[in-house]
Design a protein around this motif. Sequence first.
Motif, short mmCIF file in Angstrom:
data_model
loop_
_atom_site.label_atom_id
_atom_site.label_comp_id
_atom_site.label_asym_id
_atom_site.label_seq_id
_atom_site.Cartn_x
_atom_site.Cartn_y
_atom_site.Cartn_z
N ARG A 68 0.91 -1.17 -0.34
CA ARG A 68 -0.02 0.57 -0.66
C ARG A 68 0.31 1.19 -0.07
N ILE A 69 2.11 1.30 1.09
CA ILE A 69 2.54 2.86 1.08
C ILE A 69 3.58 2.33 -0.20
N ALA A 70 3.99 1.75 -0.61
CA ALA A 70 4.39 1.95 -1.58
C ALA A 70 3.93 2.11 -3.75
N LEU A 71 2.93 1.77 -3.29
CA LEU A 71 1.62 1.98 -4.25
C LEU A 71 1.94 3.66 -4.46
N THR A 72 1.64 4.48 -3.24
CA THR A 72 0.55 5.34 -2.66
C THR A 72 1.90 6.33 -3.35
N LYS A 124 5.06 10.34 -6.61
CA LYS A 124 6.46 10.84 -7.48
C LYS A 124 6.44 10.41 -8.39
N LYS A 125 5.33 9.20 -9.20
CA LYS A 125 5.65 8.71 -10.50
C LYS A 125 7.07 7.85 -10.40
N ILE A 126 7.93 6.79 -9.74
CA ILE A 126 8.43 5.56 -9.64
C ILE A 126 8.31 4.85 -9.18
N PRO A 127 8.51 4.21 -11.21
CA PRO A 127 7.96 2.80 -10.90
C PRO A 127 8.46 1.88 -9.96
N ILE A 128 8.15 1.19 -9.57
CA ILE A 128 8.18 -0.65 -9.17
C ILE A 128 8.50 -1.49 -8.83
N ARG A 129 8.73 -2.36 -8.16
CA ARG A 129 8.66 -3.96 -8.47
C ARG A 129 9.06 -3.86 -7.07
N VAL A 130 7.73 -4.72 -6.80
CA VAL A 130 7.53 -5.64 -5.17
C VAL A 130 7.66 -6.81 -5.65
N VAL A 131 8.95 -7.70 -4.80
CA VAL A 131 8.52 -9.05 -4.54
C VAL A 131 8.36 -9.18 -2.44
N LYS A 132 7.97 -10.93 -3.81
CA LYS A 132 8.00 -11.36 -1.88
C LYS A 132 6.66 -10.80 -0.92
N ILE A 133 5.45 -11.01 -1.73
CA ILE A 133 4.81 -9.95 -1.01
C ILE A 133 3.65 -10.98 -0.33
N ARG A 134 3.68 -9.91 0.62
CA ARG A 134 2.77 -11.02 2.07
C ARG A 134 3.54 -12.63 2.32
N LYS A 178 -7.74 -4.98 -5.67
CA LYS A 178 -8.71 -4.22 -6.54
C LYS A 178 -7.77 -3.06 -5.99
N GLY A 179 -6.76 -2.80 -4.72
CA GLY A 179 -6.39 -1.41 -4.78
C GLY A 179 -4.87 -1.29 -5.84
N LEU A 180 -4.74 -2.33 -6.34
CA LEU A 180 -3.52 -2.26 -7.56
C LEU A 180 -4.44 -2.09 -9.20
N GLU A 181 -5.34 -2.37 -8.97
CA GLU A 181 -6.16 -1.92 -10.31
C GLU A 181 -6.43 -0.78 -10.07
N LEU A 182 -6.93 -0.08 -8.58
CA LEU A 182 -7.76 1.02 -8.79
C LEU A 182 -6.31 2.07 -8.75
N MET A 183 -4.98 2.18 -7.98
CA MET A 183 -4.56 2.93 -8.29
C MET A 183 -3.74 2.97 -9.93
N ARG A 184 -3.46 1.91 -10.53
CA ARG A 184 -3.68 1.30 -12.48
C ARG A 184 -3.95 2.41 -12.63
N VAL A 240 -4.66 4.03 0.33
CA VAL A 240 -4.31 3.89 -0.26
C VAL A 240 -4.67 4.89 -1.79
N ALA A 241 -5.08 5.10 -1.90
CA ALA A 241 -5.54 6.21 -2.54
C ALA A 241 -6.23 7.52 -2.30
N VAL A 242 -6.48 7.69 -1.00
CA VAL A 242 -6.92 9.41 -0.89
C VAL A 242 -5.32 9.57 -0.73
N PRO A 243 -4.43 9.35 0.24
CA PRO A 243 -2.92 10.69 -0.42
C PRO A 243 -2.86 10.47 -1.46
N ALA A 244 -3.20 9.68 -2.88
CA ALA A 244 -2.45 9.96 -4.09
C ALA A 244 -3.89 10.82 -4.54
N ALA A 245 -4.79 10.66 -4.57
CA ALA A 245 -6.11 11.18 -4.88
C ALA A 245 -5.34 13.20 -4.50
#
Length: 352
Positions: free
Chosen positions: A21-25, A30-40, A54-60, A105-110
Motif C-alpha cells: 500500500r505504501i509503495a503504491l501510493t 512521485k511517478k517512481i516505477p516499482i517492483r515489489v517481490v515476496k508480497i505478503r 483491487k487496490g492495485l487496479e485502482l491505483m493503475r 492507498v487512494a486518498v493520499p494519492a488523490a
Amino acid sequence: MSKGLVEIDGSVLEGGGQILRIALTISAIKKIPIRVVKIRAGRNKPGLMEQHLKGLELMRDMCNGRLTGGHMGSTEIQFWPNELKGGTYTAKIKTAGSITLLLQVAVPAALFADSATVLNITGGTNTEMAPQIDFYTEVFRPNLEKFGATFDFELRKRGYFPKGNGEVSVTVDPVAHLNPVILTERGSITDIYGWSYTAGTVPIRLAYLLAENAEKLLKEYGHVAIQKYKEDPKVAPDNSSGLVLVAETTTHCVLGGSGMFRKNAKVEEIGEEAANKLIHTITEGACVDEYTQDQIVILMALAKGESKVRIGAVTMHTKTAIFVIELLLPQVKFEIIPDGKTNILKCNGCGN
C-alpha cells in the motif's frame, strides 16, 4: 532487478499488505516505477488477496499506469505510474476485504491529482483486521485536516464479514501541498464520545452492553457520551455489532479506539477492548493513537517542511511505512526521539 524499477522486498518488517500500500501510493504520487517481490510472504496465504488486487487496479486506473503480475496469489508485481488524473473511479472488492485499506492507498494519492477525485468502493466497511470506516472518518480525517487536506464521505451501505457488499463514496479535492504539522503537546482530555451499534438480527441490547462496559473503564478520564443504536436495515441488512470511541483534547488531538464483536468473544470483552485501546493512548500521553500513527507517516513525508508528532511506542506498521518511504524517497529521513513514555517522530518532508 528490472531496469528503472525500484525493488521492494515485501517480506520485511510487517511482511503484509502495508508494504504494498505504501509503495503504491508513493510510486503514484512521485511517478517512481516499482517492483515489489515476496508480497505478503509473512502471511499464511502469501501473495495478493482480493483487496490487494483491487487496490492495485485502482491505483493503475487513477494514474493510467501499467501493471504486471496483477492477479490473485501473485507474489511479485511491477508498476509503472503516469500522471495522477482526477475523475470518478470504482473498485469492487468481491469479499469483505476492507474498504478503509483501499482508502489508505487512494486518498493520499488523490490529494495530488490534477482535479477532484471520486472513489466509489464496495467491500467491507466494518471488519476486524482493519480500521472501521467510522474510525477512518472520525479519527483519521481530523488528523489529515491538520495537514491541510480533507475528503467528503458518503456511506451508502455497511458491509460486514463475511459478505461484505458495503458501499462508500469518497470525494477528494487536490491540494497544492501538504502543510507540516507540529503536534507535540497532548493537553488534557475534553470529550470522550462514541457509537455503539448493532445490525441485522442482533438485538440492540448488545449495543447497550458494549457501551456500558466501555463507559465503566472510561469514566475516570472524563465525561463519556456513547450513542447506542441499531442500524437501519436498508443501510446494514447483515448481522454485526461494534463500538468506535473518540477522545478530544485541549490541544485538538483526536484519539481513537474500537472493537468489533467476533465469534466466541464475550460482549464485555469487546467493550473493554475498545476502551482499553483508548485508555492506553491517553495514559501514555501520545498525540495520536497507534492506528493513526502509521497513517500519518506518509503525510509527514509529503508535507512541505518539518513535522513533529508525539507518538507512543513505535509500531511495526510505522517502522514498515518509514522503511518503504525512505527507500523510495532517499531525500526524506525520519528521526525517532525518545521522550519519557512517548517518542517524538520527526521528519522534514519533501513537498510535492
